[in-house]
Design a protein around this motif. Structure first.
Motif, PDB file in Angstrom:
ATOM      1  N   GLN A   1      10.619   9.558   9.539  1.00  0.00           N
ATOM      2  CA  GLN A   1       9.710   9.049   9.748  1.00  0.00           C
ATOM      3  C   GLN A   1       8.307  10.059  10.199  1.00  0.00           C
ATOM      4  O   GLN A   1       8.800  10.763  10.984  1.00  0.00           O
ATOM      5  CB  GLN A   1       9.953   7.942  10.678  1.00  0.00           C
ATOM      6  CG  GLN A   1       8.456   7.190  11.012  1.00  0.00           C
ATOM      7  CD  GLN A   1       8.583   5.884  11.860  1.00  0.00           C
ATOM      8  OE1 GLN A   1       9.902   5.378  11.621  1.00  0.00           O
ATOM      9  NE2 GLN A   1       7.830   5.425  12.515  1.00  0.00           N
TER      10      GLN A   1
ATOM     11  N   LYS B   1       4.642  -3.263   8.672  1.00  0.00           N
ATOM     12  CA  LYS B   1       5.019  -4.058   9.784  1.00  0.00           C
ATOM     13  C   LYS B   1       4.176  -5.190  10.069  1.00  0.00           C
ATOM     14  O   LYS B   1       4.420  -6.100  10.807  1.00  0.00           O
ATOM     15  CB  LYS B   1       4.994  -3.169  11.196  1.00  0.00           C
ATOM     16  CG  LYS B   1       5.924  -1.859  11.169  1.00  0.00           C
ATOM     17  CD  LYS B   1       6.015  -0.996  12.322  1.00  0.00           C
ATOM     18  CE  LYS B   1       4.775  -0.439  12.895  1.00  0.00           C
ATOM     19  NZ  LYS B   1       4.659   0.141  13.966  1.00  0.00           N
TER      20      LYS B   1
ATOM     21  N   SER C   1       6.109   1.424   4.541  1.00  0.00           N
ATOM     22  CA  SER C   1       6.459   0.115   4.861  1.00  0.00           C
ATOM     23  C   SER C   1       5.517  -0.461   5.911  1.00  0.00           C
ATOM     24  O   SER C   1       4.934   0.258   6.609  1.00  0.00           O
ATOM     25  CB  SER C   1       7.788   0.227   5.336  1.00  0.00           C
ATOM     26  OG  SER C   1       7.911   1.244   6.461  1.00  0.00           O
TER      27      SER C   1
ATOM     28  N   THR D   1       1.678   0.510   9.841  1.00  0.00           N
ATOM     29  CA  THR D   1       1.988   1.352   8.644  1.00  0.00           C
ATOM     30  C   THR D   1       3.126   2.292   9.191  1.00  0.00           C
ATOM     31  O   THR D   1       2.743   3.156   9.833  1.00  0.00           O
ATOM     32  CB  THR D   1       0.752   1.820   7.783  1.00  0.00           C
ATOM     33  OG1 THR D   1       0.113   0.902   7.515  1.00  0.00           O
ATOM     34  CG2 THR D   1       1.479   2.440   6.382  1.00  0.00           C
TER      35      THR D   1
ATOM     36  N   ASN E   1       6.631  -5.481   3.222  1.00  0.00           N
ATOM     37  CA  ASN E   1       6.397  -4.863   1.876  1.00  0.00           C
ATOM     38  C   ASN E   1       6.736  -3.295   2.019  1.00  0.00           C
ATOM     39  O   ASN E   1       6.379  -2.514   3.031  1.00  0.00           O
ATOM     40  CB  ASN E   1       4.954  -4.949   1.338  1.00  0.00           C
ATOM     41  CG  ASN E   1       4.743  -6.459   0.915  1.00  0.00           C
ATOM     42  OD1 ASN E   1       3.651  -6.916   0.927  1.00  0.00           O
ATOM     43  ND2 ASN E   1       6.002  -7.233   0.801  1.00  0.00           N
ATOM     44  N   LYS E   2       7.241  -2.855   0.955  1.00  0.00           N
ATOM     45  CA  LYS E   2       7.513  -1.230   0.830  1.00  0.00           C
ATOM     46  C   LYS E   2       6.851  -0.468  -0.416  1.00  0.00           C
ATOM     47  O   LYS E   2       6.728  -1.447  -1.660  1.00  0.00           O
ATOM     48  CB  LYS E   2       8.957  -0.739   0.733  1.00  0.00           C
ATOM     49  CG  LYS E   2       9.238  -1.276   2.348  1.00  0.00           C
ATOM     50  CD  LYS E   2      10.830  -0.787   2.398  1.00  0.00           C
ATOM     51  CE  LYS E   2      11.402  -1.082   3.792  1.00  0.00           C
ATOM     52  NZ  LYS E   2      12.838  -0.554   3.708  1.00  0.00           N
ATOM     53  N   LYS E   3       6.551   0.726  -0.513  1.00  0.00           N
ATOM     54  CA  LYS E   3       5.961   1.102  -1.742  1.00  0.00           C
ATOM     55  C   LYS E   3       6.508   2.683  -1.999  1.00  0.00           C
ATOM     56  O   LYS E   3       6.396   3.555  -0.659  1.00  0.00           O
ATOM     57  CB  LYS E   3       4.315   1.529  -1.806  1.00  0.00           C
ATOM     58  CG  LYS E   3       3.703   0.215  -2.286  1.00  0.00           C
ATOM     59  CD  LYS E   3       4.150  -0.174  -3.807  1.00  0.00           C
ATOM     60  CE  LYS E   3       3.448  -1.559  -4.410  1.00  0.00           C
ATOM     61  NZ  LYS E   3       3.574  -1.552  -5.724  1.00  0.00           N
ATOM     62  N   ASP E   4       7.291   3.053  -2.828  1.00  0.00           N
ATOM     63  CA  ASP E   4       7.764   4.247  -3.076  1.00  0.00           C
ATOM     64  C   ASP E   4       7.025   5.109  -4.087  1.00  0.00           C
ATOM     65  O   ASP E   4       6.659   4.649  -4.921  1.00  0.00           O
ATOM     66  CB  ASP E   4       9.297   4.097  -3.349  1.00  0.00           C
ATOM     67  CG  ASP E   4      10.136   3.529  -2.387  1.00  0.00           C
ATOM     68  OD1 ASP E   4      10.130   3.941  -1.182  1.00  0.00           O
ATOM     69  OD2 ASP E   4      10.707   2.594  -2.843  1.00  0.00           O
TER      70      ASP E   4
ATOM     71  N   GLU F   1       7.748   7.052   1.450  1.00  0.00           N
ATOM     72  CA  GLU F   1       7.735   5.461   1.336  1.00  0.00           C
ATOM     73  C   GLU F   1       6.848   4.945   2.301  1.00  0.00           C
ATOM     74  O   GLU F   1       6.549   5.616   3.545  1.00  0.00           O
ATOM     75  CB  GLU F   1       9.353   5.125   1.896  1.00  0.00           C
ATOM     76  CG  GLU F   1       9.395   3.631   1.982  1.00  0.00           C
ATOM     77  CD  GLU F   1      10.787   3.195   2.391  1.00  0.00           C
ATOM     78  OE1 GLU F   1      11.567   2.847   1.713  1.00  0.00           O
ATOM     79  OE2 GLU F   1      10.848   3.192   3.747  1.00  0.00           O
TER      80      GLU F   1
END
Length: 300
Positions: free
Chosen positions: A275, A221, A219, A267, A245-248, A217
């Motif tokens: 994390q 900031k 995400s 990021t 925004n997030k991308k998986d 993931e």
């Protein structure tokens, strides 16, 4: 074409690199490389990345970035440097607002504590008055009643061990508790391991072990440009992520994940919910390439 673009193009051709070769080496899309050579920076994902891309280009063709920036400083946008005071001014504004409201917020807890103490004292006083008024004389139990109560307690206490002893004799062993079973299962199952094994410049290589899956993931900031590649070096995603925004991605069937992070400080990278920690300071290196080698957990 600008003087800087001509110089970069000549250095690239002297190395015998095509634009496609340079794209594979730097992970910068071909259209951005063309924009650098032609001096057309409007095609970039943001002026913030112009200097970072030019630096990558210089390093790939063997030119010293610092010297290039100094000799062609009039051709290279300086928007990134100009944005820094704006960011600082916003921080200072927020700080001044925070300081002005601190005095008010410091008084509120004290007021609440005082009210709580007063309420507690009133409640204790009311409870004590009611208890004194309603209290009735207690009757002393007879000796027979005391003896019966004692006998009943002794009987109840003597019966419980007998039942436990009987259950133990029937099973032949003590039954493990659920906590013990969970503890044994946790000890047998190795925890996921994600560690950095190599760092070179802006590139860091990690290894993911003891994991049943590989879910990634990204995400944001703040504004950040990212590129995601798989084992075959195929581009899975490229674009600008805004704050929130997030991308998986699911790399469970892959062996390698290659991430190009345009702004590491904005990021967050999460691997199976944990994390990832940057080994290179995000304040020192804006763009970072993260390579994660995945070794699936061996089936027993």
């Amino acid at each position: 074409m600008t003087e800087l673009g001509n110089r970069l193009k000549e250095a690239r051709e002297a190395k015998g690199y095509s634009l496609d070769d340079l794209q594979r080496m730097t992970k910068i899309q071909k259209r951005y490389l063309i924009g650098i050579e032609e001096g057309s920076y409007d095609a970039m994902p943001g002026k913030f990345y112009v200097r970072a891309f030019i630096k990558q280009y210089c390093e790939a063709v063997g030119l010293p970035p610092e010297m290039i920036f100094e000799e062609h400083k009039e051709e290279i946008p300086t928007t990134y440097e100009d944005e820094i005071p704006v960011s600082l001014s916003r921080v200072q504004s927020r700080k001044s607002v925070s300081e002005s409201s601190t005095k008010v917020f410091d008084f509120v807890p004290k007021l609440l504590i005082a009210l709580f103490v007063i309420g507690a004292l009133i409640a204790v006083w009311v409870f004590w008055q009611g208890k004194v008024g309603d209290k009735a004389p207690e009757t002393q139990p007879s000796e027979n009643q005391e003896q019966v109560a004692v006998d009943e307690n002794q009987t109840a206490e003597s019966e419980e061990p007998e039942e436990e002893t009987k259950e133990t004799e029937e099973t032949g062993e003590n039954k493990p508790s659920e906590d013990e079973n969970a503890k044994e299962e946790k000890e047998q199952k190795p925890e996921q391991l994600l560690e950095a094994v190599n760092t070179s410049g802006y590139k860091t290589t990690y290894e993911l072990k003891n994991a049943d899956e590989f879910k990634l993931e990204l995400s944001a900031k703040g504004d950040t440009w990212v590129g995601v590649y798989n084992t075959e070096d195929e581009l899975l995603f490229e674009g600008l992520l805004k704050e929130g925004n997030k991308k998986d991605f699911d790399f469970s069937s892959e062996k390698v994940a290659y991430l190009v992070i345009g702004n590491a400080s904005n990021t967050n990278i999460s691997v199976n919910g944990s994390q990832l920690e940057y080994k290179v300071s995000a304040s020192d290196v804006v763009r970072q390439d993260i390579i994660i080698n995945y070794e699936p957990k061996a089936t027993q």
